[in-house]
Design a protein around this motif. Structure first.
Motif, short mmCIF file in Angstrom:
data_model
loop_
_atom_site.label_atom_id
_atom_site.label_comp_id
_atom_site.label_asym_id
_atom_site.label_seq_id
_atom_site.Cartn_x
_atom_site.Cartn_y
_atom_site.Cartn_z
N ILE A 21 9.48 -8.64 6.25
CA ILE A 21 8.62 -7.53 5.86
C ILE A 21 8.34 -6.66 7.07
O ILE A 21 7.85 -7.13 8.09
N GLU A 22 8.69 -5.36 6.94
CA GLU A 22 8.50 -4.43 8.06
C GLU A 22 7.46 -3.36 7.78
O GLU A 22 6.93 -2.76 8.71
N ASP A 23 7.18 -3.08 6.49
CA ASP A 23 6.21 -2.04 6.18
C ASP A 23 5.50 -2.39 4.87
O ASP A 23 5.77 -3.43 4.26
N LEU A 24 4.60 -1.52 4.44
CA LEU A 24 3.84 -1.80 3.22
C LEU A 24 4.71 -1.82 1.97
O LEU A 24 4.41 -2.54 1.02
N PHE A 25 5.79 -1.04 1.97
CA PHE A 25 6.66 -1.05 0.80
C PHE A 25 7.40 -2.38 0.69
O PHE A 25 7.57 -2.92 -0.40
N ASP A 26 7.82 -2.93 1.83
CA ASP A 26 8.42 -4.27 1.84
C ASP A 26 7.41 -5.31 1.37
O ASP A 26 7.75 -6.22 0.61
N MET A 38 4.76 -12.30 -13.41
CA MET A 38 3.36 -12.27 -13.81
C MET A 38 2.73 -10.98 -13.32
O MET A 38 3.29 -10.29 -12.47
N GLU A 39 1.58 -10.65 -13.84
CA GLU A 39 0.89 -9.43 -13.42
C GLU A 39 0.51 -9.53 -11.94
O GLU A 39 0.00 -10.54 -11.48
N VAL A 40 0.77 -8.47 -11.20
CA VAL A 40 0.44 -8.43 -9.78
C VAL A 40 -0.99 -7.94 -9.62
O VAL A 40 -1.36 -6.91 -10.18
N GLU A 41 -1.79 -8.68 -8.86
CA GLU A 41 -3.20 -8.34 -8.69
C GLU A 41 -3.42 -7.21 -7.70
O GLU A 41 -4.50 -6.64 -7.64
N TYR A 42 -2.40 -6.89 -6.90
CA TYR A 42 -2.55 -5.90 -5.83
C TYR A 42 -1.60 -4.74 -6.06
O TYR A 42 -0.49 -4.93 -6.52
N THR A 43 -2.04 -3.56 -5.69
CA THR A 43 -1.19 -2.38 -5.77
C THR A 43 -1.27 -1.66 -4.43
O THR A 43 -2.36 -1.38 -3.94
N ILE A 44 -0.11 -1.38 -3.86
CA ILE A 44 -0.05 -0.65 -2.61
C ILE A 44 0.49 0.73 -2.93
O ILE A 44 1.56 0.88 -3.50
N ILE A 45 -0.30 1.75 -2.61
CA ILE A 45 0.12 3.12 -2.91
C ILE A 45 0.14 3.93 -1.63
O ILE A 45 -0.58 3.63 -0.66
N GLU A 46 0.94 4.97 -1.62
CA GLU A 46 1.03 5.87 -0.49
C GLU A 46 -0.05 6.93 -0.62
O GLU A 46 -0.25 7.51 -1.68
N ASP A 47 -0.77 7.17 0.46
CA ASP A 47 -1.81 8.18 0.47
C ASP A 47 -1.14 9.55 0.62
O ASP A 47 -0.59 9.86 1.68
N SER A 48 -1.18 10.35 -0.40
CA SER A 48 -0.49 11.65 -0.38
C SER A 48 -1.22 12.68 0.48
O SER A 48 -0.69 13.75 0.74
N GLU A 49 -2.44 12.40 0.92
CA GLU A 49 -3.20 13.34 1.75
C GLU A 49 -2.79 13.29 3.21
O GLU A 49 -3.16 14.14 3.99
N SER A 50 -2.03 12.26 3.60
CA SER A 50 -1.64 12.12 5.01
C SER A 50 -0.47 12.98 5.36
O SER A 50 0.38 13.27 4.65
#
Length: 50
Positions: A21-26, A38-50
């Motif tokens: 794993i090298e970044d948040l997408f990985d 199974m349902e994933v409890e966590y969601t990683i999203i990209e902040d479009s304001e950056s």
């Protein structure tokens, strides 16, 4: 953040994937793979304001 999702020692087979794993997408892909359909409890999203 990555360390929070580190597999326990009993899950040695996941450590190779975890070490790649090298970044948040990985990390997001790893979490989805670990959930194995199974349902994933966590969601990683990209902040479009950056």
């Amino acid at each position: 953040m990555k360390d929070f999702f580190e597999p326990n020692e009993e899950f040695e087979d996941l450590h190779k994937e975890w070490e790649e794993i090298e970044d948040l997408f990985d990390l997001n892909e790893f979490i989805e793979h670990e959930a194995d359909g199974m349902e994933v409890e966590y969601t990683i999203i990209e902040d479009s304001e950056s």
